[in-house]
Design an enzyme around this catalytic site. Structure first.
Site, PDB file in Angstrom:
ATOM      1  N   THR A   1       4.052  -4.801  -3.385  1.00  0.00           N
ATOM      2  CA  THR A   1       4.949  -4.487  -2.266  1.00  0.00           C
ATOM      3  C   THR A   1       6.265  -3.957  -2.829  1.00  0.00           C
ATOM      4  O   THR A   1       6.520  -4.029  -4.029  1.00  0.00           O
ATOM      5  CB  THR A   1       5.228  -5.734  -1.393  1.00  0.00           C
TER       6      THR A   1
ATOM      7  N   ASP B   1      16.748   0.652 -13.420  1.00  0.00           N
ATOM      8  CA  ASP B   1      15.311   0.437 -13.640  1.00  0.00           C
ATOM      9  C   ASP B   1      15.068   0.045 -15.107  1.00  0.00           C
ATOM     10  O   ASP B   1      14.309  -0.880 -15.395  1.00  0.00           O
ATOM     11  CB  ASP B   1      14.541   1.712 -13.278  1.00  0.00           C
TER      12      ASP B   1
ATOM     13  N   LYS C   1       8.892  -5.719  -9.628  1.00  0.00           N
ATOM     14  CA  LYS C   1       9.913  -6.278 -10.529  1.00  0.00           C
ATOM     15  C   LYS C   1      10.772  -7.350  -9.854  1.00  0.00           C
ATOM     16  O   LYS C   1      11.253  -8.271 -10.523  1.00  0.00           O
ATOM     17  CB  LYS C   1      10.829  -5.152 -11.013  1.00  0.00           C
TER      18      LYS C   1
ATOM     19  N   GLY D   1       5.851  11.765  -8.159  1.00  0.00           N
ATOM     20  CA  GLY D   1       5.672  10.388  -7.685  1.00  0.00           C
ATOM     21  C   GLY D   1       6.229   9.352  -8.637  1.00  0.00           C
ATOM     22  O   GLY D   1       5.858   8.182  -8.563  1.00  0.00           O
TER      23      GLY D   1
ATOM     24  N   PHE E   1       0.826  -1.205   0.000  1.00  0.00           N
ATOM     25  CA  PHE E   1       0.000   0.000   0.000  1.00  0.00           C
ATOM     26  C   PHE E   1       0.861   1.256   0.000  1.00  0.00           C
ATOM     27  O   PHE E   1       0.694   2.166   0.797  1.00  0.00           O
ATOM     28  CB  PHE E   1      -0.977  -0.034   1.184  1.00  0.00           C
TER      29      PHE E   1
ATOM     30  N   LYS F   1      13.655  -3.627 -16.561  1.00  0.00           N
ATOM     31  CA  LYS F   1      12.516  -3.692 -17.490  1.00  0.00           C
ATOM     32  C   LYS F   1      12.926  -4.445 -18.758  1.00  0.00           C
ATOM     33  O   LYS F   1      12.161  -5.258 -19.292  1.00  0.00           O
ATOM     34  CB  LYS F   1      11.998  -2.284 -17.813  1.00  0.00           C
TER      35      LYS F   1
ATOM     36  N   GLU G   1      12.050   6.606  -7.984  1.00  0.00           N
ATOM     37  CA  GLU G   1      12.119   5.585  -6.935  1.00  0.00           C
ATOM     38  C   GLU G   1      12.578   6.237  -5.632  1.00  0.00           C
ATOM     39  O   GLU G   1      13.155   7.331  -5.648  1.00  0.00           O
ATOM     40  CB  GLU G   1      13.128   4.503  -7.320  1.00  0.00           C
TER      41      GLU G   1
HETATM   42  N1  HSE Z   1      10.786   5.004 -11.359  1.00  0.00           N
HETATM   43  C1  HSE Z   1      10.179   4.455 -12.527  1.00  0.00           C
HETATM   44  C2  HSE Z   1      10.253   5.479 -13.660  1.00  0.00           C
HETATM   45  C3  HSE Z   1       8.741   4.060 -12.318  1.00  0.00           C
HETATM   46  O1  HSE Z   1      10.734   6.578 -13.437  1.00  0.00           O
HETATM   47  O2  HSE Z   1       9.846   5.155 -14.779  1.00  0.00           O
HETATM   48  C4  HSE Z   1       8.601   2.615 -11.921  1.00  0.00           C
HETATM   49  O3  HSE Z   1       9.136   1.752 -12.865  1.00  0.00           O
END
Ligand code: HSE
Length: 339
Positions: free
Chosen positions: A95, A219, A124, A205, A11, A223, A208
């Site tokens: 989470t 990140d 992930k 928002g 959450f 992906k 990270e």
């Molecule tokens: N922090 C990532 C971004 C979002 O900036 O795309 C979550 O994957």
């Protein structure tokens, strides 16, 4: 009308956005897809909101009031006990991601898949650590494990690669997959300092908790690893990739590029080389003829080079918790609704 229980585990901003979006879209989901999604429980680390009055009969304001009222939250029951009661539905797992152990998401996903629940996740860590194991588990149990939320979320990279390009050979994938880095590059080229731009990304928002993970390229690398597993059946290790982030670029270099009509973008690439799949992440200087040149700000983009459909490029996709929540909801709809 299909009535389906939903349990939300995690959450943070995405979990909260998902609960709110579900309440907001409830009537539309019933009308358009014949789906009545009943949010039964929200689990945080040590507390839970058990919704006796299910979300199908709660409007968004009532749900938010409940969420914001500390007395609504009680001691967290075990996930097992919730999964075993009533008919199975969908576990939404959001989470915090641990890329080394995959925990606690790994345990949650495994429990759900062995208890008859489909899983939709933006986490992930468990996918990176145990992609094949968890997908095989889903398959053996005739369940779905969907993870658009973990692979650029509102940018429908996975769906397009798996569904819209079915039957093609994907030869190369190039993506701007990290909204934070792209936002920083755009704002710094406009004259903002690194810290100003990062603060803005955090306010939106999208960054990270530890923004190093975004700006150092990890990140994007994660992906790419998940996209490789999904498209090519090859689970790449991060150590196999060349990963260079945007943190070495100076605002001066970005402004100079802009003056020449060029842009630096953090590009994640996947390509076939003989029998193997290669991946790299690094800032590249693009000119306006590149398919991803116009992907600016918090937008993301992905370009697929195929053998029989040419090159297909997507761009956009809201990079914020609501966009990620929408990707989770989209995955749930696609489990039950066949277009
Ligand atoms: N922090 C990532 C971004 C979002 O900036 O795309 C979550 O994957």
């Amino acid at each position: 009308m299909k009535t389906l229980p939903v349990i939300l585990v995690g959450f943070g901003p995405v979990g909260r956005a998902f609960a709110e979006l579900l309440a907001e879209k409830m009537a539309e989901l019933k009308e358009k897809y014949g789906l009545s999604l009943r949010l039964e429980a929200i689990l945080r680390r040590s507390s839970a909101l058990l919704l006796e009055e299910k979300v199908e009969s709660l409007d968004k304001r009532a749900l938010v009031n409940k969420i914001n009222d500390p007395s609504s939250w009680s001691r967290r029951p075990s996930l097992d006990s919730l999964l075993q009661q009533g008919i199975p539905g969908v576990l939404v797992e959001v989470t915090t991601s641990d890329l080394k152990t995959g925990q606690p998401g790994y345990d949650h996903i495994k429990k759900a898949l062995t208890s008859g629940w489909h899983v939709v996740t933006a986490n992930k860590g468990p996918l990176l650590v145990s992609f094949s194991e968890l997908h095989n588990l889903a398959k053996e149990n005739n369940l779905r494990l969907k993870f658009s939320g973990a692979t650029a979320a509102a940018l429908p990279a996975l769906d397009v690669g798996l569904v819209s390009l079915a039957g093609t050979e994907i030869r190369r994938v190039e993506g701007i997959l990290n909204g934070t880095s792209n936002y920083l590059l755009t704002r710094m080229a406009e004259g903002a300092s690194y810290s100003e731009a990062l603060k803005e990304a955090q306010e939106k928002g999208i960054a990270e908790k530890n923004p190093a993970y975004d700006v150092e390229g990890w990140d994007t690398a994660v992906k790419l690893a998940l996209l490789s597993a999904a498209f090519f059946g090859v689970c790449l290790q991060l150590e196999e990739m060349e990963v260079v982030g945007i943190n070495q670029l100076t605002p001066e270099e970005l402004r100079m590029a802009k003056q020449k009509g060029l842009k630096f973008k953090l590009i994640g690439s996947l390509w076939k080389q003989k029998e193997s799949i290669k991946a790299k992440v690094r800032p590249e200087l693009l000119n306006p003829s590149h398919a991803l040149f116009f992907v600016d700000g918090t937008n993301k983009g992905i370009s697929f080079v195929t053998d029989s459909m040419g090159t297909i490029t997507l761009m956009g996709g809201q990079s914020d918790p609501r966009g990620a929540a929408a990707a989770l909801l989209k995955d749930i709809i696609n489990i039950y609704h066949h277009f």
